[in-house]
Design a protein around this motif. Structure first.
Motif, PDB file in Angstrom:
ATOM      1  N   PRO A   1       0.828  -1.212   0.000  1.00 37.14           N
ATOM      2  CA  PRO A   1       0.000   0.000   0.000  1.00 37.14           C
ATOM      3  C   PRO A   1       0.860   1.259   0.000  1.00 37.14           C
ATOM      4  O   PRO A   1       2.008   1.255   0.437  1.00 37.14           O
ATOM      5  N   THR A   2       0.289   2.326  -0.474  1.00 39.81           N
ATOM      6  CA  THR A   2       0.935   3.635  -0.405  1.00 39.81           C
ATOM      7  C   THR A   2       0.554   4.338   0.889  1.00 39.81           C
ATOM      8  O   THR A   2      -0.359   3.928   1.616  1.00 39.81           O
ATOM      9  N   ASN A   3       1.246   5.432   1.162  1.00 40.08           N
ATOM     10  CA  ASN A   3       0.830   6.322   2.235  1.00 40.08           C
ATOM     11  C   ASN A   3      -0.577   6.848   1.924  1.00 40.08           C
ATOM     12  O   ASN A   3      -0.904   7.116   0.760  1.00 40.08           O
ATOM     13  N   PRO A   4      -1.418   7.010   2.942  1.00 38.92           N
ATOM     14  CA  PRO A   4      -2.802   7.455   2.681  1.00 38.92           C
ATOM     15  C   PRO A   4      -2.916   8.789   1.952  1.00 38.92           C
ATOM     16  O   PRO A   4      -3.985   9.100   1.396  1.00 38.92           O
TER      17      PRO A   4
ATOM     18  N   ALA B   1      -4.080   3.717  -4.083  1.00 39.70           N
ATOM     19  CA  ALA B   1      -3.929   2.928  -2.864  1.00 39.70           C
ATOM     20  C   ALA B   1      -2.727   1.999  -2.907  1.00 39.70           C
ATOM     21  O   ALA B   1      -2.205   1.622  -1.859  1.00 39.70           O
TER      22      ALA B   1
ATOM     23  N   ASP C   1       6.338   3.128   1.077  1.00 37.36           N
ATOM     24  CA  ASP C   1       4.974   3.633   0.875  1.00 37.36           C
ATOM     25  C   ASP C   1       4.945   4.799  -0.103  1.00 37.36           C
ATOM     26  O   ASP C   1       3.930   5.478  -0.249  1.00 37.36           O
TER      27      ASP C   1
END
Length: 669
Positions: free
Chosen positions: A395-398, A403, A472
């Motif tokens: 997942p990536t950073n929010p 995503a 991320d």
């Protein structure tokens, strides 16, 4: 690549040229964000005669060397070869072998090939004076000092500090030039980017040499005698003299199954049966379940790693062209659970970018600190993929609109990357081998890439861009904006099976301070060295446009036992087989970019990184080079060179991709 406004789908597909070779005639991406308008834009890249998958160089299918056709993937040549800050080399052959350190002014320094020295130019700010040091007229970095009258160094060179344990025997003196020991027997086979693997194949406790050359896998004992050889996809016990397809990347070699014996994995252009991946045992016999086929295009990206924690090594590959481009094989030849990746996907937010790689575009390392290696694959697209060993997307950073890592566009401007669209500079990772290492010394591993610098409204190549990213996709301090090189000397097929320099990073501690430095050869003919914080450590000019001179990936090794590493790489030149247009060399630099030695190589040199190891057990390192050309007659293209005074105390990056498993991974110390 063309502009990609929101809601536009760019399509890419595979076609065939007049000889039936597969080649690229378009590019496909998923629809972006709110508009979701499906608009097809043909992006003709160009088929070519003699092609092997659309990147601009030809493939010799079992005969002598053959030149590629014109066109290729992006045939954008030209550009400037100016160094960034400091000095610029003189003309002609003296251009190869000049470097620039730090400065931000505009001074100029021309080389004197007769003396190896240079005259310092006057420049603003920190632009210093060029230095020369070698019998070939090579130079060293500018340091802000003044050139001396002797022309043999120009400035006082302060030795680099130690970054690893000195040799038990102590410093052996000044770094000495390599000396050719032997050229090993072989046929006419040429090499592409296969760095020799130095591992104990026969179990006698001594290192052996594993060297794919075109369609033949050679395995030599450390003394240079042949242990066995086999043609692609054949066992050594019943092999023909040659195969029909080339092996582009390095072999991955190690004890894959924990039985104490070495296994060897190789990959190739698909043969007549469609096979493009194979695994051998230590006697040169194909393992049960091999060879295998993945897709119908060339596999130039190969690594071996235990990515599921079962204590057995898996085979990782990325192929060219349409996705899913990345696969993980179990050692029995079956596809691992959760693979291949990524193809068409539906992420929780955003969607995926997936298009195969054209160089050694795969690696593995522990990015999330769970003790199990993760998979990183780079694409001929504005992004790359990161997965757990079971195929789960990272997942990536929010803060990112996408995503998953596989969906994020590599805009240089972080704001554009966060929102996932816009107009601006960005990178594709067509030829970019990934490196996984703790660059900033914070205890977490980062991803290091050298992408192709483009713009959202133009596919014209502007050079390379060096990236450091957290897993991320947030950006560490100093790397908020990636680092751009100068424009390319050449971004097209060179001809006669010579290709442009591949931007393969190597990383190690060069300054004795926390964190790791990054070395990457660029399309602009410069080695770019970056400090941990993203500032420039030095640049070194190795290349020129005509006749073309390129460089291999660098090795980082202490060559005189003092604990301070040196840098070693090969150059290569344009020309016909065994008929170089200009000499090629082995080049040695100190950790600050000062040239120490430049020694001529046979023929057109080597596009592949050499490898170092103690082959004869005498406590001194040897260097193994797999040349582009064979010498002819009974002499092949693999050579052993002595490295006088070099102990195995500090081998930080000792072969292509950092180790014989080709992971591009530096474990935590």
């Amino acid at each position: 690549m063309c502009a990609t406004p929101r809601g536009v789908t760019i399509t890419r597909r595979m076609g065939e040229d007049s000889q039936g070779h597969r080649c690229l005639v378009g590019r496909r991406y998923s629809a972006r964000r709110l508009a979701r308008t499906l608009v097809a834009i043909a992006l003709v890249i160009g088929c070519r005669e003699g092609g092997d998958g659309g990147d601009g160089e030809g493939i010799d299918q079992g005969g002598g060397a053959s030149g590629g056709g014109t066109g290729g993937r992006h045939s954008n040549a030209g550009g400037s070869d100016a160094t960034s800050g400091g000095t610029t080399a003189g003309n002609g052959a003296t251009e190869a072998g000049t470097s620039t350190l730090g400065g931000n002014g505009t001074g100029a320094g021309g080389n004197d090939p007769a003396t190896g020295g240079t005259t310092g130019g006057a420049g603003a700010g920190d632009a210093g004076t060029a230095t020369g040091r070698d019998e070939m007229g090579g130079g060293g970095p500018t340091t802000g000092g003044s050139a001396d009258a002797a022309g043999n160094g120009g400035v006082v060179v302060t030795p680099a500090p130690p970054s690893c344990t000195p040799a038990a025997s102590g410093r052996s003196g000044d770094v000495r030039a390599p000396v050719l020991r032997a050229t090993l027997p072989g046929s006419w086979d040429e090499n592409w980017f296969a760095s020799p693997a130095l591992v104990d194949v026969d179990g006698d406790g001594a290192l052996d040499i594993v060297a794919p050359r075109h369609s033949v896998l050679y395995v030599y004992r450390g003394d240079g005698t042949l242990l066995w050889r086999t043609a692609w996809a054949s066992s050594a016990s019943n092999s023909p003299e040659h195969g029909t397809v080339r092996m582009w990347p390095s072999a991955a070699a190690g004890d894959f199954d924990g039985d104490g014996d070495v296994e060897i994995a190789v990959s190739a252009h698909p043969d007549d049966a469609g096979y493009n991946v194979a695994v051998y045992d230590h006697e040169g016999e194909l393992l049960p379940g091999w060879p295998q086929a993945f897709g119908s295009t060339e596999v130039r990206s190969l690594a071996a790693a235990d990515v599921d924690g079962d204590e057995t090594i898996e085979i990782l590959i990325t192929k060219q062209a349409d996705g899913p481009a990345t696969n993980v094989f179990e050692l029995d030849g079956t596809t691992a659970t959760g693979w291949p990746q990524v193809g068409e996907c539906n992420a929780p937010a955003g969607d995926c970018i997936d298009y195969g790689g054209f160089n050694q575009n795969i690696g593995a390392g522990d990015l999330d600190g769970d003790g199990i290696l993760d998979v990183v694959s780079t694409y001929d697209a504005i992004g790359f993929g990161v997965w757990k060993g079971n195929g789960t997307n990272f997942p990536t950073n929010p803060a990112f609109a996408d995503a998953w890592v596989t969906g994020v566009e590599a805009y240089h401007d972080l704001a554009l990357s966060l929102q996932g669209w816009g107009t601006g500079d960005r990178s594709e990772f067509t030829y970019s081998p990934p490196v996984i290492a703790d660059i900033d010394g914070d205890g977490d591993h980062e991803i290091v890439l050298a992408g192709d610098h483009e713009h959202s409204q133009s596919t014209d190549n502007q050079g390379i861009t060096t990236w450091v990213l957290n897993h991320d996709l947030t950006r560490p301090a100093g790397w908020e904006t990636p680092k751009d090189s100068d424009p390319p000397l050449l971004y097209s097929d060179v001809g006669a099976n010579i290709v442009m320099t591949m931007p393969a990073p190597a990383v190690a501690d060069l300054d004795g301070e926390p964190g790791l430095e990054i070395l990457v050869p660029g399309y602009d003919g410069l080695f770019h060295a970056y400090r941990t914080d993203g500032t420039v450590l030095f640049t070194y000019r190795f290349g020129q446009a005509a006749p073309y001179v390129g460089a291999s990936e660098a090795l980082i090794v202490d060559l005189n036992g003092d604990g301070a590493p040196e840098i070693l790489f090969a150059t290569y030149s344009s020309g016909e087989p065994r008929q170089p247009d200009t000499p090629a060399h082995l080049v040695m630099l100190d950790a600050r970019g000062h040239e120490l030695h430049k020694v001529a190589l046979f023929g057109r040199g080597s596009m592949a990184a050499p490898s170092v190891g103690d082959l004869d057990g005498d406590g001194e390192l040897e260097l193994v080079v797999s040349l582009k050309d064979s010498l002819g007659g009974s002499e092949g293209g693999v050579q052993i060179w002595n490295l006088p005074g070099a102990s195995p105390n500090c081998v930080l990056w000792g072969t292509g991709r950092g180790g014989p498993l080709r992971q591009g991974y530096v474990p935590a110390s």
